[in-house]
Structure formats: C-alpha cells, structure tokens
Design an enzyme around this catalytic site. Structure first.
Site, mmCIF file in Angstrom:
data_model
loop_
_atom_site.group_PDB
_atom_site.id
_atom_site.type_symbol
_atom_site.label_atom_id
_atom_site.label_comp_id
_atom_site.label_asym_id
_atom_site.label_seq_id
_atom_site.Cartn_x
_atom_site.Cartn_y
_atom_site.Cartn_z
ATOM 1 C CB CYS A 77 -2.223 -2.892 -3.432
ATOM 2 S SG CYS A 77 -3.185 -1.899 -4.178
ATOM 3 C CG HIS A 175 -4.838 -6.891 -4.881
ATOM 4 N ND1 HIS A 175 -4.574 -6.678 -3.326
ATOM 5 C CD2 HIS A 175 -5.201 -5.611 -5.573
ATOM 6 C CE1 HIS A 175 -4.891 -5.157 -3.384
ATOM 7 N NE2 HIS A 175 -5.314 -4.527 -4.492
ATOM 8 C CD GLU A 177 -4.436 -9.967 -2.017
ATOM 9 O OE1 GLU A 177 -4.951 -9.110 -1.791
ATOM 10 O OE2 GLU A 177 -3.232 -10.032 -2.639
#
Length: 193
Positions: A77, A175, A177
């Site tokens: 990001c 993202h 994750e």
C-alpha cells in the site's frame, strides 16, 4: 527465515504479522538498521499520509537504508507508493526505487477506492499459482501510473499499477494480508522468492 517488518509508525503491522503467523513465520518488527540488514526478507508496510510517513523515515535514517537493501523487499500500500519517485499526496518526493509517480484518483470515481477489485496482466513469480482476474482488497486514494516495472494492472475508471517489481523490490497496492486465500498466496510466494 528472518522476516522483518519495518516499523516506522505508519503501518497496519498487526494484521501483516498475523498473516505471516498463519503461514508459520514469525515476523519481527524493527526500525534498527542492523536487524533490517540481517533479515532474509523485508516487509515495508504503510497506511496513512505520504509526507508524514516520509518524514518518519527521514528521522530514523531509513530513507537512506531502504533503497540500498539487497534482499527481497515487499512494499504494501503506502509502502509501495513511497518506493516510487514522487507522490501527489503532500507533494512528496519518494525513495525512487520504482520509476513511476503516484497520482490522485480523479473526482469521477468514489475516493478512496475501498473494497475488492481485480488484478490482471500478472507478470511475476509473486503471482505464481494466481489466476489473471483474481480479486484483491484495496483501500487507497492515490495510484501508481503504469510503467515498465508494472507487474499487475487494476482498473478503477482507468488502468493503474496494482503491483510493481524492480530487481529485489516488489510493491503491491492491495493488502495481501486482507485478501483471503489469494492474498495469502502472494505472501507465500514472497517468502519463497
């Protein structure tokens, strides 16, 4: 494997740590140059405003260290955006690893872009086992222009770089994750580079 997440006060660090823990790897948080240099792999996260984040990097000397790293580095990001030449956010000079600039989305679209969007034109081992057109989770108001270092493309009114690669540096706008099984595969691929 020594995995270090660069801790400079501008990251959603806990969710990244948990994602790697699910893959069986303990990620250490550090802003100590010796620990970063000794790592096998490095995560450069970032959430927040670019000029403040860059100021924090300068205060710790990490702005000089990061571009010189030789091991695989993954910017996530804002971390990816700071690896570029320049961002319109706060008119901020970046670290200059990726030869592209960060622009603000036009007012023709809802800003920030929040939610799931596809990644296409995949061109890196970072995307091994991932199909063109898979969905990733994104939250951002600024985007990287398409360049020769683009390794995935996303469309939000127009095409932009959702991932970049140059030498040992990788960057993803999404993202991983927070992107379910597909995002986890990106992190697994990064560990296997």
């Amino acid at each position: 494997m020594k995995l270090v997440i660069i801790d400079y006060g501008a990251g959603n660090i806990k969710s990244i740590q948990f994602a790697f823990k699910r893959l069986g790897v303990e990620a250490k948080l550090s802003n100590i140059p010796e620990e970063i240099l000794a790592a096998d792999k490095i995560i450069f996260p970032g959430v927040g405003e670019a000029s403040n984040a860059m100021q924090k990097l300068k205060e710790s000397g990490l702005d000089v260290l990061i571009p010189k790293l030789k091991q695989p580095v993954l910017g996530i990001c804002l971390g990816m955006q700071l690896l570029c030449n320049h961002t319109e956010e706060g008119d901020t000079k970046g670290l200059g690893v990726f030869n592209t600039n960060i622009k603000r989305f036009s007012n023709k679209v809802k800003v920030p872009q929040i939610g799931w969007n596809t990644i296409t034109n995949l061109k890196s081992m970072l995307f091994n086992g991932i199909s063109d057109g898979e969905y990733m989770y994104l939250v951002h108001s600024y985007y990287a222009e398409i360049c020769k270092e683009t390794i995935s493309v996303t469309n939000y009114n127009y095409n932009y770089s959702s991932a970049l690669q140059k030498d040992n540096f990788y960057g993803v706008q999404f993202h991983p994750e927070k992107s379910s099984i597909v995002g986890e595969q990106v992190l697994k691929n990064f560990l296997e580079l």
